[in-house]
Design a protein around this motif. Structure first.
Motif, mmCIF file in Angstrom:
data_model
loop_
_atom_site.group_PDB
_atom_site.id
_atom_site.type_symbol
_atom_site.label_atom_id
_atom_site.label_comp_id
_atom_site.label_asym_id
_atom_site.label_seq_id
_atom_site.Cartn_x
_atom_site.Cartn_y
_atom_site.Cartn_z
ATOM 1 N N ALA A 96 -4.016 3.538 -8.761
ATOM 2 C CA ALA A 96 -5.089 4.035 -7.885
ATOM 3 C C ALA A 96 -6.023 2.885 -7.505
ATOM 4 O O ALA A 96 -6.474 2.791 -6.358
ATOM 5 C CB ALA A 96 -5.861 5.142 -8.588
ATOM 6 N N MET A 135 -19.720 -0.083 -1.974
ATOM 7 C CA MET A 135 -19.174 1.274 -2.016
ATOM 8 C C MET A 135 -18.816 1.693 -3.454
ATOM 9 O O MET A 135 -19.092 2.820 -3.869
ATOM 10 C CB MET A 135 -17.948 1.386 -1.108
ATOM 11 C CG MET A 135 -17.469 2.808 -0.988
ATOM 12 S SD MET A 135 -16.389 3.083 0.408
ATOM 13 C CE MET A 135 -14.867 2.447 -0.206
ATOM 14 N N GLY A 146 -4.016 0.391 -5.223
ATOM 15 C CA GLY A 146 -3.786 1.069 -3.937
ATOM 16 C C GLY A 146 -5.059 1.108 -3.106
ATOM 17 O O GLY A 146 -5.033 0.865 -1.903
ATOM 18 N N ASN A 170 -10.520 11.886 -3.879
ATOM 19 C CA ASN A 170 -9.716 11.453 -5.029
ATOM 20 C C ASN A 170 -9.631 12.534 -6.099
ATOM 21 O O ASN A 170 -8.604 12.700 -6.752
ATOM 22 C CB ASN A 170 -10.281 10.136 -5.594
ATOM 23 C CG ASN A 170 -10.077 8.982 -4.614
ATOM 24 O OD1 ASN A 170 -9.133 8.992 -3.816
ATOM 25 N ND2 ASN A 170 -10.953 7.999 -4.646
ATOM 26 N N SER A 223 -8.186 -1.066 1.548
ATOM 27 C CA SER A 223 -9.348 -1.706 2.178
ATOM 28 C C SER A 223 -8.930 -2.940 2.981
ATOM 29 O O SER A 223 -9.445 -3.186 4.067
ATOM 30 C CB SER A 223 -10.412 -2.056 1.131
ATOM 31 O OG SER A 223 -9.980 -3.108 0.302
ATOM 32 N N MET A 273 0.830 -1.209 0.000
ATOM 33 C CA MET A 273 0.000 0.000 0.000
ATOM 34 C C MET A 273 0.868 1.265 0.000
ATOM 35 O O MET A 273 0.638 2.200 -0.767
ATOM 36 C CB MET A 273 -0.910 -0.010 1.240
ATOM 37 C CG MET A 273 -1.873 1.152 1.276
ATOM 38 S SD MET A 273 -2.610 1.387 2.898
ATOM 39 C CE MET A 273 -1.334 2.291 3.740
HETATM 40 O O1 NCC Z 1 -5.446 8.904 1.776
HETATM 41 P P1 NCC Z 1 -5.972 7.564 2.025
HETATM 42 O O2 NCC Z 1 -4.895 6.436 1.742
HETATM 43 O O3 NCC Z 1 -6.614 7.317 3.318
HETATM 44 O O4 NCC Z 1 -7.062 7.267 0.876
HETATM 45 C C1 NCC Z 1 -7.706 6.043 0.782
HETATM 46 C C2 NCC Z 1 -7.817 5.634 -0.676
HETATM 47 O O5 NCC Z 1 -8.228 4.272 -0.707
HETATM 48 C C3 NCC Z 1 -9.437 4.126 -1.454
HETATM 49 N N1 NCC Z 1 -10.259 3.122 -0.762
HETATM 50 C C4 NCC Z 1 -10.476 3.162 0.584
HETATM 51 C C5 NCC Z 1 -11.255 2.191 1.184
HETATM 52 C C6 NCC Z 1 -11.802 1.171 0.399
HETATM 53 N N2 NCC Z 1 -12.562 0.202 0.917
HETATM 54 N N3 NCC Z 1 -11.565 1.147 -0.931
HETATM 55 C C7 NCC Z 1 -10.815 2.107 -1.516
HETATM 56 O O6 NCC Z 1 -10.622 2.074 -2.746
HETATM 57 C C8 NCC Z 1 -10.077 5.509 -1.496
HETATM 58 O O7 NCC Z 1 -10.846 5.668 -2.676
HETATM 59 C C9 NCC Z 1 -8.869 6.428 -1.469
HETATM 60 O O8 NCC Z 1 -8.370 6.612 -2.759
HETATM 61 C C10 NCC Z 1 -2.746 6.967 2.719
HETATM 62 O O9 NCC Z 1 -3.046 6.459 3.801
HETATM 63 O O10 NCC Z 1 -1.867 7.842 2.576
HETATM 64 C C11 NCC Z 1 -3.499 6.522 1.481
HETATM 65 O O11 NCC Z 1 -3.212 7.472 0.455
HETATM 66 C C12 NCC Z 1 -3.737 7.147 -0.844
HETATM 67 C C13 NCC Z 1 -3.281 8.226 -1.821
HETATM 68 O O12 NCC Z 1 -1.876 8.239 -1.912
HETATM 69 C C14 NCC Z 1 -3.723 9.573 -1.248
HETATM 70 O O13 NCC Z 1 -5.129 9.566 -1.110
HETATM 71 C C15 NCC Z 1 -3.267 10.677 -2.147
HETATM 72 O O14 NCC Z 1 -3.966 10.766 -3.286
HETATM 73 C C16 NCC Z 1 -3.256 5.797 -1.289
HETATM 74 N N4 NCC Z 1 -3.868 5.496 -2.564
HETATM 75 C C17 NCC Z 1 -3.154 5.090 -3.591
HETATM 76 O O15 NCC Z 1 -1.983 4.909 -3.546
HETATM 77 C C18 NCC Z 1 -3.887 4.884 -4.860
HETATM 78 C C19 NCC Z 1 -3.669 4.737 -0.269
HETATM 79 O O16 NCC Z 1 -3.250 3.476 -0.720
HETATM 80 C C20 NCC Z 1 -3.070 5.096 1.077
#
Ligand code: NCC
Length: 337
Positions: A251, A211, A254, A100, A259, A18
């Motif tokens: 994205a 979701m 990640g 996002n 999750s 992650m």
């Molecule tokens: O900011 P952050 O996460 O908390 O954002 C969560 C991201 O995960 C997606 N999500 C969440 C729960 C779920 N059940 N399913 C999902 O798809 C949300 O849509 C959201 O995109 C972090 O902790 O720093 C983290 O940061 C993001 C990202 O770097 C930031 O939001 C900046 O844009 C990371 N996402 C990615 O690398 C794609 C996340 O892994 C960690």
């Protein structure tokens, strides 16, 4: 079932992937927004990500259920016959959609390093949401460690400003406003999703599907409102280069790893562990590739380690409950939500 068990190795693996994906994602996204070629519509990228996450979650659910008929039953029970649950999950879905989109606005206007450092404000914001929404209490020392972690990660990620000149116009003020909104959204949506996930036995992949379904509707509405006319004229995939596709893929992956991390740990642990993963991966690069350690990195790494240690100490609050006991209490509360 409120908190799932998984091996420490698996948790570490998910946290590391992650964190590495998040770091690559930020830099790659920034790059795609700074080159002057035909710029893609960022709203379409956010929407496409939801579609890919839905498809991948359906794949994971079909693996979990084991047969097409059981998959069909699960979808009928949890999606078609559960409008209330869909509505419940549309809340984090909407908030994540805003977050996002804000990431694209912020990274179109700010340096990736500035973004990453400022975005660390999400750590105390997430802690505050955890306390307010999950009725979990943090001792004074734990609050102190949360802020220390925030400072530590800021120093660890400190980098010189971008050397290359960007070819597009930027508005740093807009970038900072977007980060502030993203920070608030990240804290709230993460804790809300954790609360819903851990308050019942419903599978993670079902929760994700619920979701992402509303996520697709919400982000598609975002495409229509913001870029509708231009998308009709130029096409949904206008400006999509292989790098943009890579950003969308990152994205999606990640998001799914996030999750899984939320299922096996919690939002505050996610912040602490992600910080530890950044420190460890940099130390590994030092050992393997001879990367130079800077003073900000060394002091930041020290702060991160001390904050992790302090956060893990038994809580000394007025109720005199040890941290384990108060955690047990909060788990009980979660089950009753
Ligand atoms: O900011 P952050 O996460 O908390 O954002 C969560 C991201 O995960 C997606 N999500 C969440 C729960 C779920 N059940 N399913 C999902 O798809 C949300 O849509 C959201 O995109 C972090 O902790 O720093 C983290 O940061 C993001 C990202 O770097 C930031 O939001 C900046 O844009 C990371 N996402 C990615 O690398 C794609 C996340 O892994 C960690």
């Amino acid at each position: 079932m409120a908190v799932e068990n998984a091996s420490v190795f698996f948790k570490l693996y998910c946290l590391t992937v992650m964190t590495l994906v998040a770091a690559t994602y930020t830099v790659a996204l920034r790059y795609t927004r700074t080159i002057s070629s035909d710029l893609y519509f960022s709203t379409t990228a956010v929407c496409l990500t939801e579609v890919i996450k839905l498809i991948l979650s359906l794949g994971m659910l079909s693996k979990e259920t084991g047969s097409p008929s059981r998959l069909k039953n699960a979808l009928v029970e949890h999606v078609l016959s559960s409008p209330k649950e869909l509505l419940k999950l549309s809340v984090p879905s909407l908030v994540y959609a805003v977050q996002n989109n804000m990431a694209f606005i912020a990274l179109s206007n700010l340096d990736a390093a500035v973004y990453q450092v400022t975005y660390q404000l999400k750590i105390p914001c997430t802690a505050l949401c955890t306390v307010l929404m999950l009725n979990r209490s943090l001792g004074r020392l734990q609050w102190f460690s949360v802020f220390m972690l925030c400072g530590g990660v800021t120093l660890v990620q400190w980098q010189p400003a971008e050397a290359t000149k960007v070819q597009v116009e930027q508005n740093p003020f807009l970038g900072f406003v977007a980060i502030a909104i993203a920070v608030l959204c990240s804290g709230f949506a993460g804790v809300y999703f954790e609360k819903v996930l851990k308050s019942s036995d419903t599978s993670l992949w079902v929760r994700n599907i619920q979701m992402y379904l509303s996520g697709i509707v919400i982000t598609l509405t975002g495409v229509c409102i913001t870029d509708g006319e231009k998308v009709l004229e130029k096409g949904f995939f206008f400006g999509y280069t292989p790098l943009v596709c890579f950003v969308v893929l990152l994205a999606s992956v990640g998001g799914l790893y996030t999750s899984v991390v939320l299922k096996y740990t919690d939002n505050i642990m996610k912040g602490f562990s992600a910080a530890a993963a950044i420190v460890l991966s940099t130390v590994a690069s030092v050992i393997m590739f001879g990367l130079q350690i800077t003073i900000p990195f060394a002091s930041g790494a020290l702060l991160v380690c001390v904050s992790i240690y302090l956060y893990g100490l038994p809580k000394q609050d007025t109720s005199n409950l040890s941290r384990k006991e108060s955690d047990k209490e909060s788990k009980k509360r979660l089950i009753t939500v």
